[in-house]
Design an enzyme around this catalytic site. Structure first.
Site, PDB file in Angstrom:
ATOM      1  N   GLY A  51     -70.336  -2.657   8.744  1.00  0.00           N
ATOM      2  CA  GLY A  51     -70.422  -4.053   7.791  1.00  0.00           C
ATOM      3  C   GLY A  51     -70.080  -3.907   6.759  1.00  0.00           C
ATOM      4  O   GLY A  51     -69.218  -4.138   6.413  1.00  0.00           O
ATOM      5  N   SER A  52     -70.509  -3.934   5.685  1.00  0.00           N
ATOM      6  CA  SER A  52     -70.264  -5.191   4.510  1.00  0.00           C
ATOM      7  C   SER A  52     -69.033  -4.267   3.826  1.00  0.00           C
ATOM      8  O   SER A  52     -68.622  -3.800   2.978  1.00  0.00           O
ATOM      9  CB  SER A  52     -71.751  -4.925   3.985  1.00  0.00           C
ATOM     10  OG  SER A  52     -71.931  -5.621   3.890  1.00  0.00           O
ATOM     11  N   ILE A  53     -68.945  -2.495   4.130  1.00  0.00           N
ATOM     12  CA  ILE A  53     -67.928  -1.658   3.640  1.00  0.00           C
ATOM     13  C   ILE A  53     -66.662  -2.477   3.954  1.00  0.00           C
ATOM     14  O   ILE A  53     -65.060  -1.723   3.350  1.00  0.00           O
ATOM     15  CB  ILE A  53     -68.110   0.278   3.910  1.00  0.00           C
ATOM     16  CG1 ILE A  53     -68.232  -0.158   5.497  1.00  0.00           C
ATOM     17  CG2 ILE A  53     -69.645   0.417   3.018  1.00  0.00           C
ATOM     18  CD1 ILE A  53     -67.632   1.666   5.872  1.00  0.00           C
ATOM     19  N   LYS A  66     -65.913  -5.337   3.702  1.00  0.00           N
ATOM     20  CA  LYS A  66     -65.846  -6.307   2.452  1.00  0.00           C
ATOM     21  C   LYS A  66     -64.769  -6.136   2.035  1.00  0.00           C
ATOM     22  O   LYS A  66     -63.499  -7.136   1.250  1.00  0.00           O
ATOM     23  CB  LYS A  66     -66.847  -6.956   2.393  1.00  0.00           C
ATOM     24  CG  LYS A  66     -67.591  -7.759   3.471  1.00  0.00           C
ATOM     25  CD  LYS A  66     -68.739  -7.832   2.391  1.00  0.00           C
ATOM     26  CE  LYS A  66     -70.678  -8.312   3.396  1.00  0.00           C
ATOM     27  NZ  LYS A  66     -71.237  -8.720   2.502  1.00  0.00           N
TER      28      LYS A  66
END
Length: 596
Positions: free
Chosen positions: A316-318, A320
């Site tokens: 997920g967003s980690i 990014k």
């Protein structure tokens, strides 16, 4: 008369012929015997010596004492205690029972009572047969018998019961760091964790005692014996700090309960040298009773899994942070670039939502990281392109095992650019359509923390032993760091500054501690099962470093399937990270040597 004389002569000749035949037979017999003796003396000497030697000599294997496993501060995590084993010399035992007229049922009853066995188990050992159904000459009965019970068995004074030395593995802290330490099987061989990874070093080398015995199998002490001393196993000193591990274990237990989660995994590291200071996987198990609580083998192996090493998850967003680093390296996105988020983006006739359905409005590059904007990162990914993004992902170590010195590591899943479509590129840019392990992510994250160097994560610090004077001698220190400079130092410094804003002003604010200058990233990924994303099932993560200017500590917290009423990482994982950073830096203030 002539007839009578002729008959006598005939009888005499017949007797001579019979006697000659007897002499001939005897001669042939003795010649054959002599020939056999000559053959045996010349050609069968070696074999017969071996047979004879086996009848009057005995060989006993002497077990080595297994080495201890310790944390970096010298605290014992796994130790070996001296115990005993009980076996049957069945040939001697059968004779003893017969000669002393001991009833086998009473024998089984007495022995089972002492050793806490079922009588049928004693009978089974007593009547053991070989594969060809012939009676066996030896049978194991019970391992790891404590001294009081062993003394009671010896007091029976029944020739044929063998009581010999054995070792018992003991884990003083029970469930504490169980997945990292692992456990051994009934034969003393490492099954999982450090016990398996460093089994050769821990096991040592078995010794042997060869001695002459009498007809009753007793050792003849006046005869020569050959003794090979067992070499005790070496101690494995881990990079784990027991205090930091305790912080992580307590935080994981709390997060598991408060979020009604399926599991919680935590890793805490020194980014400058790849040392793992703490590694937690909850739920856990007790290596003193490693099968307890499992109904079948599937449950058993799942219980033994060290999730930070073996479990794949979509980050997920980690992730990014990785996409942002790629955009900065390829110079496809700059700090002042403008991105407009209206809550979703249309990619190849598919609408992909941002987590903020109302949209983030106009943002710059720093904002989309601070706000964890999916729409912004889909645009970043589009500018990068499939080839650039995946080349960078590979360079950061994703899709390959890190080589951490723990068993069962998975290599993750990275899509082949040639098989990716625009939707794959968009979702990969914000951390879906890619699977990683915690260890793998932390190796990449540490490169951002330490100025651009990829370093192999590791759990062993030293291999050591005690000399004859009781002094600890270091035989080997970990050296397989496999260092690679993969990022520009200035780039990592700038990116860490962006991550500080995520914590101080963005989605990671629940991890904020003013004095520590924490940088980090939250990530909430929808879980996929058999290629289908499941409603209301998420993995929530927080990856952080502190202080962001020159990080001393990195960590990752992953909460698997938190309660659907509160599943965002900012709500579940970030508060855990805050508590950990606070405890660790208070500890560092009084004990900075843990980073040495």
């Amino acid at each position: 008369m002539n007839s009578l004389a002729s008959k006598k002569l005939s009888d005499k000749l017949a007797k001579k012929r019979r006697l000659a035949l007897v002499y001939f037979v005897l001669l042939v017999f003795f010649l054959g015997l002599a020939s056999r003796l000559v053959y045996v003396m010349i050609f069968d000497t070696k074999k017969l010596r071996q047979v004879a030697a086996s009848q009057w000599t005995s060989k006993d294997t002497l077990n080595a004492k297994r080495g201890n496993i310790l944390d970096r501060n010298g605290n014992n995590l796994a130790v070996s205690a001296d115990v005993y084993r009980v076996d049957f010399d069945l040939t001697s035992l059968r004779t003893t029972l017969k000669d002393k007229k001991i009833d086998s049922d009473k024998f089984a009853s007495d022995l089972s009572s002492i050793l806490s066995l079922k009588e049928e188990d004693v009978h089974k050992a007593l009547n053991r047969t070989l594969d060809n159904d012939l009676p066996a000459s030896w049978a194991p009965l019970k391992r790891r018998v404590e001294k009081p019970e062993a003394d009671k068995v010896k007091a029976l004074k029944i020739f044929g019961i063998l009581v010999t030395s054995d070792t018992k593995r003991f884990y003083p802290s029970n469930n504490f760091i169980s997945h990292v330490i692992g456990h051994i099987d009934d034969d003393g061989k490492g099954v999982s964790g450090v016990e398996s990874q460093y089994d050769k070093e821990l096991a040592g080398e078995k010794g042997q005692l060869v001695y002459t015995r009498d007809s009753a199998s007793n050792q003849l002490f006046f005869e020569d014996s050959r003794y090979t001393k067992p070499v005790d196993g070496k101690n494995v000193i881990l990079t784990i700090d027991g205090v930091v591990q305790k912080y992580a274990e307590d935080a994981a237990d709390k997060a598991l309960k408060e979020n009604n989660a399926k599991g919680v995994s935590i890793m805490i590291m020194n980014p400058k040298n790849g040392e793992v200071l703490a590694m937690v996987s909850k739920p856990d198990y007790n290596p003193n009773a490693p099968r307890q609580g499992a109904k079948n083998n599937d449950e058993l192996f799942n219980m033994w899994k060290n999730r930070p090493v073996t479990n794949l998850f979509e980050p997920g967003s980690i992730f990014k942070v990785i996409t942002a680093a790629a955009a900065m390296e390829y110079d496809t996105s700059k700090e002042d670039d403008k991105f407009i988020c209206n809550g979703n983006s249309k990619i190849s006739n598919r609408i992909i939502n941002c987590w903020e359905l109302g949209g983030h409005g106009t943002e710059n590059f720093v904002d989309i990281l601070r706000n964890s904007c999916n729409v912004g990162f889909m645009e970043v990914g589009k500018k990068l392109g499939k080839e650039n993004l995946n080349t960078f992902i590979k360079k950061m170590g994703f899709g390959e095992k890190t080589g951490i010195d723990l068993p069962g590591e998975e290599k993750g899943i990275v899509l082949n650019p040639s098989k990716m479509n625009d939707v794959d590129l968009a979702t990969e840019s914000f951390g879906q359509s890619i699977s990683v392990t915690q260890v793998q992510y932390m190796a990449a994250f540490n490169a951002i923390a330490n100025g651009g160097t990829w370093i192999k994560p590791h759990i062993m610090k030293n291999i050591a032993r005690y000399d004859d004077g009781g002094k600890l001698v270091i035989d080997k220190s970990y050296s397989d760091f496999n260092k690679k400079q993969i990022l520009d130092t200035h780039l990592t410094q700038t990116l860490r500054g962006y991550m500080e804003k995520v914590v101080s002003k963005g989605v990671g604010s629940n991890a904020f501690i003013k004095e520590l200058n924490i940088g980090g990233k939250t990530g909430t990924a929808q879980k996929a099962e058999n290629g289908i994303y499941k409603d209301k099932k998420y993995i929530s993560s927080f990856a952080g470093l502190a202080p962001y200017e020159d990080p001393k500590i990195t960590l990752i917290v992953t909460v698997d399937e938190p309660d659907e009423s509160k599943y965002y990482a900012g709500q579940t994982a970030a508060p855990v990270a805050k508590e950990l950073f606070n405890n660790i830096f208070n500890y560092l203030a009084i004990n900075p040597k843990i980073l040495n």
